[in-house]
Design an enzyme around this catalytic site. Structure first.
Site, PDB file in Angstrom:
ATOM      1  N   GLY A   1      44.530  31.086 -43.416  1.00  0.00           N
ATOM      2  CA  GLY A   1      45.386  31.501 -44.527  1.00  0.00           C
ATOM      3  C   GLY A   1      46.710  30.765 -44.487  1.00  0.00           C
TER       4      GLY A   1
ATOM      5  N   LYS B   1      50.411  34.187 -36.872  1.00  0.00           N
ATOM      6  CA  LYS B   1      51.198  33.712 -38.008  1.00  0.00           C
ATOM      7  C   LYS B   1      52.230  32.724 -37.483  1.00  0.00           C
ATOM      8  CE  LYS B   1      53.921  36.673 -40.165  1.00  0.00           C
ATOM      9  NZ  LYS B   1      54.378  37.688 -41.133  1.00  0.00           N
TER      10      LYS B   1
ATOM     11  N   ASP C   1      58.391  47.123 -48.959  1.00  0.00           N
ATOM     12  CA  ASP C   1      57.518  46.175 -49.665  1.00  0.00           C
ATOM     13  C   ASP C   1      56.070  46.679 -49.658  1.00  0.00           C
ATOM     14  OD1 ASP C   1      57.104  43.954 -51.213  1.00  0.00           O
ATOM     15  OD2 ASP C   1      56.850  42.584 -49.533  1.00  0.00           O
TER      16      ASP C   1
ATOM     17  N   VAL D   1      48.365  30.727 -40.968  1.00  0.00           N
ATOM     18  CA  VAL D   1      47.783  31.750 -40.112  1.00  0.00           C
ATOM     19  C   VAL D   1      46.521  31.197 -39.484  1.00  0.00           C
ATOM     20  CG1 VAL D   1      46.997  34.120 -39.980  1.00  0.00           C
ATOM     21  CG2 VAL D   1      48.660  33.472 -41.714  1.00  0.00           C
TER      22      VAL D   1
ATOM     23  N   GLY E   1      50.925  30.857 -46.496  1.00  0.00           N
ATOM     24  CA  GLY E   1      51.873  31.512 -47.392  1.00  0.00           C
ATOM     25  C   GLY E   1      53.215  30.834 -47.282  1.00  0.00           C
ATOM     26  N   GLY E   2      54.239  31.425 -47.906  1.00  0.00           N
ATOM     27  CA  GLY E   2      55.544  30.817 -47.921  1.00  0.00           C
ATOM     28  C   GLY E   2      56.142  30.662 -46.531  1.00  0.00           C
ATOM     29  N   TYR E   3      55.745  31.514 -45.583  1.00  0.00           N
ATOM     30  CA  TYR E   3      56.308  31.485 -44.240  1.00  0.00           C
ATOM     31  C   TYR E   3      55.667  30.397 -43.395  1.00  0.00           C
ATOM     32  CZ  TYR E   3      57.618  33.372 -39.637  1.00  0.00           C
ATOM     33  OH  TYR E   3      58.115  33.544 -38.372  1.00  0.00           O
ATOM     34  N   GLY E   4      54.424  30.085 -43.635  1.00  0.00           N
ATOM     35  CA  GLY E   4      53.719  29.100 -42.830  1.00  0.00           C
ATOM     36  C   GLY E   4      52.223  29.277 -42.935  1.00  0.00           C
TER      37      GLY E   4
END
Length: 955
Positions: free
Chosen positions: A639, A660, A756, A646, A641-644
């Site tokens: 996977g 992550k 969130d 997985v 996402g904006g953070y990096g």
């Protein structure tokens, strides 16, 4: 005479120097030639090794130059044919440099691997060379806002991989080229989604051959040209179209009768042409937001029924279209209606807005019609203009009988819980109240779906989407500000943009080029309401002197090198040996320190607060996690996402984990990293995801979680995971998620507000038990803050508590609101906001408590609607509506929510205290291809400090 040992050392030294020269010699020669023709190149463009010395704006892969991005640095000169020497170049972006002039060289066609050619807002002129059709790998061709002349090269039709074609705002002439059996044309671009040709001088007819049912086109922008003839009926075959702008041409004849086949169109502009015949029938175009067909020559016609049937309509502009009759009250009850402008028509009778008009309605402009009465109710705040109607022709002094002053759309990003600083010189106070030199420019939206600029919420979503993409690309951006929204002469929405640096007052050239490239190559995707856009950046003159200090130049004088080598060879070798030994010893010492203190290198000055305080989480070394993921191999990537990214990993004892990993070296997300490890190391509940450990080593930030087998609730609701969730299972999931949140509120010490809650942050284990995840935005409630804590608004649009958004006062009831939205998601399988409609409004407008299932069958997820217990559904809806009450004080606590869900489960014949026994395989849909649970938009995409955490996808 040089001794043998000195000669040996000299040869070794020269070999070291040659190894250090990384850049391919042909690439260096090409770059050097370009540099010699340009003024204001970055000051570190010295030496003969652009790759090894990391020239600003140059990206290399191994020894080859693959990218040149030099936006907004006041670059001046011409693009010479030397560009053809960069045979591995994939990206060329020189946008927002007005001093880049002259023609585009035909040699550009020799850069065969070019995938992005972006020259937005420069001063290029001359014709577009036909050789551009040789760039078979080109996906982005953005030449807008220059001075190109001549016709559109038919050879562009050969670019079969093209996704984005923007030639707008030039001086192009001639006809639209289509293929004829011997030469190519634009009709061959079946994979292209964007035709942006507005603001040119194109002439002739729109060729019917341009359109066919195989096109993937979504944006067709031909506004402000000199096109003639009729609108071809073949346009009705392109059912993917979402935005159509044909306004301000000389198109004639009737609108094709099949035009309403375009049921995906959201913005339709046909104004200021010479169209004739009947007013087109738009019945069935239910996604239409914005319609403007003003100033044509249509036949006189009664008010068409479709005026009141377009449920998504925000803006209806039909000036001078010969419509007649009375306006139906039902028009004004369209829920999203904001603007009605019907000037210079034959509308008569009484104007009756009704008592149930849209609460978004801002203006009704009916100047120069035949209205003789107006039913106005007390408390009516909509601006109505009836100047030039009989009702005002006898000296009426009412407000609607005067032309109002232009409204002040002076929105500007407000400070974020701080007082603006008194800044000196040319610095500006940012939204975080820091004085800095911002990067500025204008965002221009070619077809926004809204016309109400007074509601700042819409611009907040834009600001947070901008911050989202800047953070995802690890750009040093502290905050952004947008201001002065207005419709310009082209009927575009323009906004002033300021981007503020993080950590210092200035941006460096690398950051400016990164921000410019993000906006020029459409990496930034605005919220859907804003539609297609382009950005015109201004040159940035504020680069730090310390950053610009000229590095020492490498001497090319071989004699000097030889002399220095001979004279100091022995000393150099001794120094090298001593240095290597010292470095190895220091490395060993640092490694030992890190083993004892994993946060020895934590820097509180990096906007991340004090060193994390943990309770029990294991500190992993980089080497341990590298080994567990087979060197972070692609086969273990599950996977992003904006953070990096997985990765799936297997620890030494065989435990399966999800790792992550942040973008290496990035400081973005460090506060979220700290928050999550601190919180998850101290909470333990079966309905809260477990943190196994973390890694803060080798400049890495990694979080190690238990591996959750079935990914996010959103993936299962949407069908992506291949798992079918029946009503019984959905109730159990709601119950488990509620218990996890209740634990955070009532049993964690001190209490935790998640902030969130959403379906992407609820994970499902192998037995489909719910686990609350992603604590990057969570907030601890200390005793002094038991009622509320005033804090910057964070969360995800659609789930965000409106009371928290308006007051910035965060309470546990903010999580309750978000959970209520999650309940509606479980009921309907719909996202909180779809097609600009919020799920709560959809439910409220459809429900009728006097009917079975409250008359919500049309909204319920068809996958389970027929198998739902009527009473349990009604109880579930009642609870969800209780959770989303406007005032937090009127919402239940999470303990009350848990109790009500348990009552609902009992009504449905489910024992809430029984353990969940079936495995997920019981619910797998054999007809669905199972997708890995840790997909994009799952747990591993931080929301950050912005409202929309969705990853960037092409429009």
């Amino acid at each position: 005479m040089i001794s043998g040992i000195h000669l040996t050392m000299l040869l070794a030294f020269i070999q070291v120097l040659s190894i250090a020269a990384l850049t391919n010699s042909n690439d260096y020669v090409a770059l050097k030639a370009l540099k010699d023709t340009w003024i204001n190149v970055p000051p570190n463009w010295v030496g003969s090794d652009p790759c090894g010395d990391v020239w600003d704006g140059i990206t290399c892969k191994n020894d080859r130059v693959v990218s040149i991005t030099l936006a907004s640095i006041n670059l001046t000169g011409q693009l010479s044919s030397d560009i053809s020497g960069l045979t591995e170049l994939q990206t060329l972006d020189l946008s927002y440099n007005k001093g880049m002039t002259g023609s585009l060289p035909s040699g550009i066609g020799n850069v065969k691997k070019l995938s992005s050619l972006i020259l937005v807002g420069c001063g290029f002129s001359g014709p577009i060379p036909p050789s551009i059709g040789s760039l078979q790998q080109l996906r982005y061709l953005s030449l807008n806002s220059n001075n190109f002349i001549g016709s559109i090269p038919p050879s562009i039709g050969n670019l079969l991989n093209l996704y984005w074609l923007d030639l707008a705002d030039n001086k192009l002439t001639g006809t639209i080229p289509v293929s004829d059996g011997t030469s190519p044309g634009l009709d061959m671009l079946v994979n292209t989604k964007h035709f942006h040709f507005g603001k040119n001088q194109l002439s002739g007819v729109i060729p019917p051959q341009l359109f066919n049912s195989n096109l993937a086109l979504i944006h067709l922008l031909f506004e402000n040209n000199q096109l003639t003839g009729s609108i071809p009926s073949t346009m009705g075959l392109v059912r993917t179209l979402e935005v159509v702008r044909l306004d301000r041409n000389s198109l004639s004849g009737p609108v094709p009768s099949n035009f309403n086949n375009l049921t995906s169109v959201q913005e339709l502009f046909l104004a200021n042409n010479k169209l004739t015949g009947s007013l087109p029938n738009l019945t069935g175009m239910n996604l239409l937001h914005y319609v403007d067909m003003s100033n044509n020559s249509f036949d006189a016609t009664d008010i068409p029924p479709w005026f009141s049937s377009l449920q998504s309509l925000t803006t209806l502009i039909m000036e001078n279209t010969k419509i007649q009759g009375s306006l139906p009250v039902s028009l004004f009850s369209l829920l999203q209606l904001q603007t009605v402008t019907l000037k210079n028509n034959q509308i008569n009778g009484t104007l009756n807005i009704g008592s149930n008009h849209s609460n978004q309605l801002q203006i009704i402009d009916l100047q120069n019609n035949l209205i003789d009465a107006f039913t106005q109710r007390a408390g009516f705040t909509v601006q109505v203009i009836l100047v030039g109607n009989p009702i005002c022709n006898e000296g009426g002094q009412e407000s609607y009988c005067t032309i109002p002053q232009p409204s002040n759309n002076s929105y500007s990003t407000p400070p974020q819980n701080c007082m603006p600083s008194n800044c000196s010189s040319e610095t500006v106070s940012s939204p975080t109240c820091k004085c800095a030199y911002p990067y500025t420019g204008t965002l221009i939206f070619r077809a926004p779906s809204f016309s109400n600029y007074r509601n700042g919420t819409i611009f907040v979503s834009l600001e947070n989407k901008l911050m989202s993409v800047f953070k995802s690309r690890s750009l040093p951006v502290d905050s952004v500000s947008v201001s002065n929204p207005n419709r310009n002469i082209d009927n575009y929405l323009s906004l002033d943009l300021q981007v503020f640096p993080s950590g210092q007052e200035f941006f460096n050239r690398t950051a400016i080029s990164g921000i410019g490239f993000t906006l020029s190559n459409q990496t930034f995707k605005p919220p859907p309401e804003f539609g297609p856009f382009f950005f015109i950046g201004r040159s940035y003159p504020y680069f730090q002197v310390s950053v610009e200090g000229s590095p020492s130049k490498k001497s090319s004088n071989t004699g000097v090198i030889i002399g220095a080598a001979v004279g100091g060879a022995v000393l150099l070798l001794l120094l090298i040996v001593a240095g290597v030994y010292a470095i190895r010893q220091r490395t060993r010492a640092e490694t030992a320190d890190r083993m004892n203190d994993p946060f020895a290198l934590w820097d509180p000055s990096k906007n991340s607060g004090a060193v994390p305080q943990l309770k029990g989480a294991k500190a992993f070394t980089f080497e341990e996690l590298k080994e567990s993921t087979n060197n972070f191999s692609e086969s273990n990537a599950i996977g992003s996402g904006g953070y990096g990214r997985v990765y799936r990993g297997t620890l030494a004892k065989g435990q399966l984990v999800a790792i992550k990993r942040a973008v290496q070296g990035s400081m973005q997300g460090r506060l979220e990293f700290k928050t999550e490890i601190e919180l998850l190391s101290r909470v333990h509940h079966k309905n809260v995801v477990s943190l196994v450990g973390f890694c803060f080593d080798h400049g890495e930030q990694m979080l190690v979680y238990e591996f959750i087998a079935n990914g996010t609730l959103r993936d299962s609701i949407s069908g992506k995971s291949g798992i079918r969730l029946d009503w019984m299972r959905r109730l159990r999931i709601a119950h488990g998620a509620a218990k996890g949140i209740q634990y955070l509120h009532d049993e964690a010490n001190p209490p935790i507000i998640h902030r969130d809650i959403k379906s992407n942050n609820i994970l499902l284990d192998e037995r489909l038990n719910a686990k609350v995840a992603d604590f990057g935005l969570s907030k601890i409630m200390h005793d002094s803050e038991r009622n509320h804590v005033t804090t910057q608004v964070k969360g995800t649009m659609g789930y965000l508590d409106p009371e928290y958004y308006m007051t910035q006062q965060l309470t546990e009831k903010s999580d309750v609101y978000s959970f209520g939205i999650l309940m509606f998601e479980l009921l309907t399988a719909r996202l909180p906001i779809e097609k600009n409609k919020h799920i709560v409004r959809q439910v409220m407008s459809s429900m009728d408590k006097s009917k079975s299932m409250y008359n919500l069958q049309g909204l319920l997820d068809p996958a389970v609607a027929s198998r739902m217990s009527t009473k349990s559904v009604e109880m579930f809806v009642d609870l969800a509506l209780w959770c989303v009450k406007e005032l937090g004080s009127n919402r239940p606590s999470m303990s009350e929510v848990v109790k009500e869900i348990e009552n609902t489960m009992e009504i449905a014949g489910i024992n809430p205290n029984a353990e969940s026994t079936p495995s997920s395989s019981t619910y797998v849909d054999a007809n669905k291809a199972s997708k890995h649970p840790y997909s994009d938009e799952s747990l591993f995409a931080y929301s950050g400090s912005y409202l929309d955490s969705s990853s960037v996808q092409p429009m």
